[in-house]
Design an enzyme around this catalytic site. Structure first.
Site, PDB file in Angstrom:
ATOM      1  N   GLY A   1      53.972  69.512 -70.017  1.00  0.00           N
ATOM      2  CA  GLY A   1      53.813  68.268 -70.770  1.00  0.00           C
ATOM      3  C   GLY A   1      53.628  68.505 -72.259  1.00  0.00           C
ATOM      4  O   GLY A   1      54.114  69.498 -72.808  1.00  0.00           O
ATOM      5  N   LEU A   2      52.869  67.610 -72.888  1.00  0.00           N
ATOM      6  CA  LEU A   2      52.716  67.649 -74.341  1.00  0.00           C
ATOM      7  C   LEU A   2      51.567  68.593 -74.718  1.00  0.00           C
ATOM      8  O   LEU A   2      50.528  68.160 -75.163  1.00  0.00           O
ATOM      9  CB  LEU A   2      52.453  66.226 -74.841  1.00  0.00           C
ATOM     10  CG  LEU A   2      52.936  65.871 -76.239  1.00  0.00           C
ATOM     11  CD1 LEU A   2      54.389  66.221 -76.444  1.00  0.00           C
ATOM     12  CD2 LEU A   2      52.673  64.418 -76.513  1.00  0.00           C
ATOM     13  N   HIS A   3      51.771  69.905 -74.506  1.00  0.00           N
ATOM     14  CA  HIS A   3      50.733  70.871 -74.881  1.00  0.00           C
ATOM     15  C   HIS A   3      50.951  71.311 -76.332  1.00  0.00           C
ATOM     16  O   HIS A   3      51.731  70.691 -77.057  1.00  0.00           O
ATOM     17  CB  HIS A   3      50.692  72.032 -73.882  1.00  0.00           C
ATOM     18  CG  HIS A   3      51.942  72.830 -73.806  1.00  0.00           C
ATOM     19  ND1 HIS A   3      52.069  74.050 -74.401  1.00  0.00           N
ATOM     20  CD2 HIS A   3      53.129  72.573 -73.224  1.00  0.00           C
ATOM     21  CE1 HIS A   3      53.281  74.514 -74.176  1.00  0.00           C
ATOM     22  NE2 HIS A   3      53.952  73.637 -73.469  1.00  0.00           N
ATOM     23  N   ALA A   4      50.249  72.363 -76.754  1.00  0.00           N
ATOM     24  CA  ALA A   4      50.176  72.699 -78.185  1.00  0.00           C
ATOM     25  C   ALA A   4      51.535  72.797 -78.875  1.00  0.00           C
ATOM     26  O   ALA A   4      51.741  72.194 -79.922  1.00  0.00           O
ATOM     27  CB  ALA A   4      49.396  73.995 -78.377  1.00  0.00           C
TER      28      ALA A   4
END
Lengths: 90, 158
Positions: free
Chosen positions: A13-16
């Site tokens: 998903g929308l990780h770092a």
């Protein structure tokens, strides 16, 4: 006001890293850029120019996020962010 | 003039988040960190899996995969990211704090199973980033062996 949806297809998903790509693109524009995620627990909103705000959305693969862009360069910002989502974030 | 002299001389510090070797971000084998794209900061090659808060602040988020801890602090937004590509192995982490919790510098925020991460081929290096900086000044990294929660790894000099 410009707005578009993007369904995340990136593992984790929308990780770092993908969040960083969005933040760096968003910071090139003076418009206010808000990202909203709808889920069973309700809506969550984040400032697209702030990495830890974006990460706190906890947006997973398969979930849809909506961009809301408001300001003098909103059309250019929408075009750039849409391209970044499709080509880099996944 | 005198009114301001005190605050002007106050340096900000980030503590080492665990025992290990402090290095510059350029040493992180992932361009997202080494290029500075995600922010300024330092990294630690960890010797110990107890991960501590680098500064006083409030936990803004703990990632679902339990490897990334976002902290809002006086210095700015901080991100403690345990390992590279560790997003794949959430079982290796145990968060010790939750969202909106206040933390003090040196307080344990997570336990990481370094052996498990290494066995899975994951680099355990820990980038500690200032993703949005509020404190002005020059950032200096203190490279070398550090003790978690005791030694300073990064200074913002006024």
């Amino acid at each position: 006001m410009q707005s578009f949806n993007h369904t995340l297809n990136c593992v984790g998903g929308l990780h770092a890293r993908p969040a960083g790509v969005i933040v760096n693109a968003a910071k090139q524009f003076s418009s206010d850029i808000l990202i909203r995620k709808l889920s069973a627990e309700g809506a969550k909103e984040a400032d697209a120019k702030r990495l830890i705000s974006l990460m706190s959305l906890g947006a997973r693969k398969g979930e849809t996020i909506t961009f809301y862009i408001n300001g003098p360069d909103e059309a250019a910002a929408a075009e750039k962010l849409l391209a970044v989502c499709r080509e880099t974030v996944g | 003039m005198k009114l301001f002299s005190k605050s002007q001389k106050t340096n900000h510090h980030l503590l080492a988040v665990c025992d290990g070797e402090a290095v510059s971000l350029e040493a992180v084998p992932d361009e997202a960190f080494s290029s500075g794209m995600l922010g300024e900061g330092y990294a630690i090659v960890p010797k110990d899996g107890t991960i501590l808060a680098p500064a006083d602040g409030v936990i803004e988020s703990v990632s679902d995969s339990r490897h990334a801890y976002a902290i809002s602090s006086e210095i700015g937004d901080l991100l403690v990211h345990i390992g590279i590509d560790s997003v794949k192995l959430p079982d290796a982490f145990e968060p010790l704090v939750g969202k909106s919790e206040s933390v003090s510098a040196g307080q344990p925020i997570a336990r990481a199973n370094l052996a498990k991460l290494r066995a899975a081929g994951i680099n355990t290096i820990i980038p500690v980033l200032i993703t949005d900086r509020r404190a002005a000044g020059e950032v200096k990294i203190k490279c070398g062996p550090v003790r978690g929660g005791k030694d300073t790894a990064l200074i913002i000099e006024k």
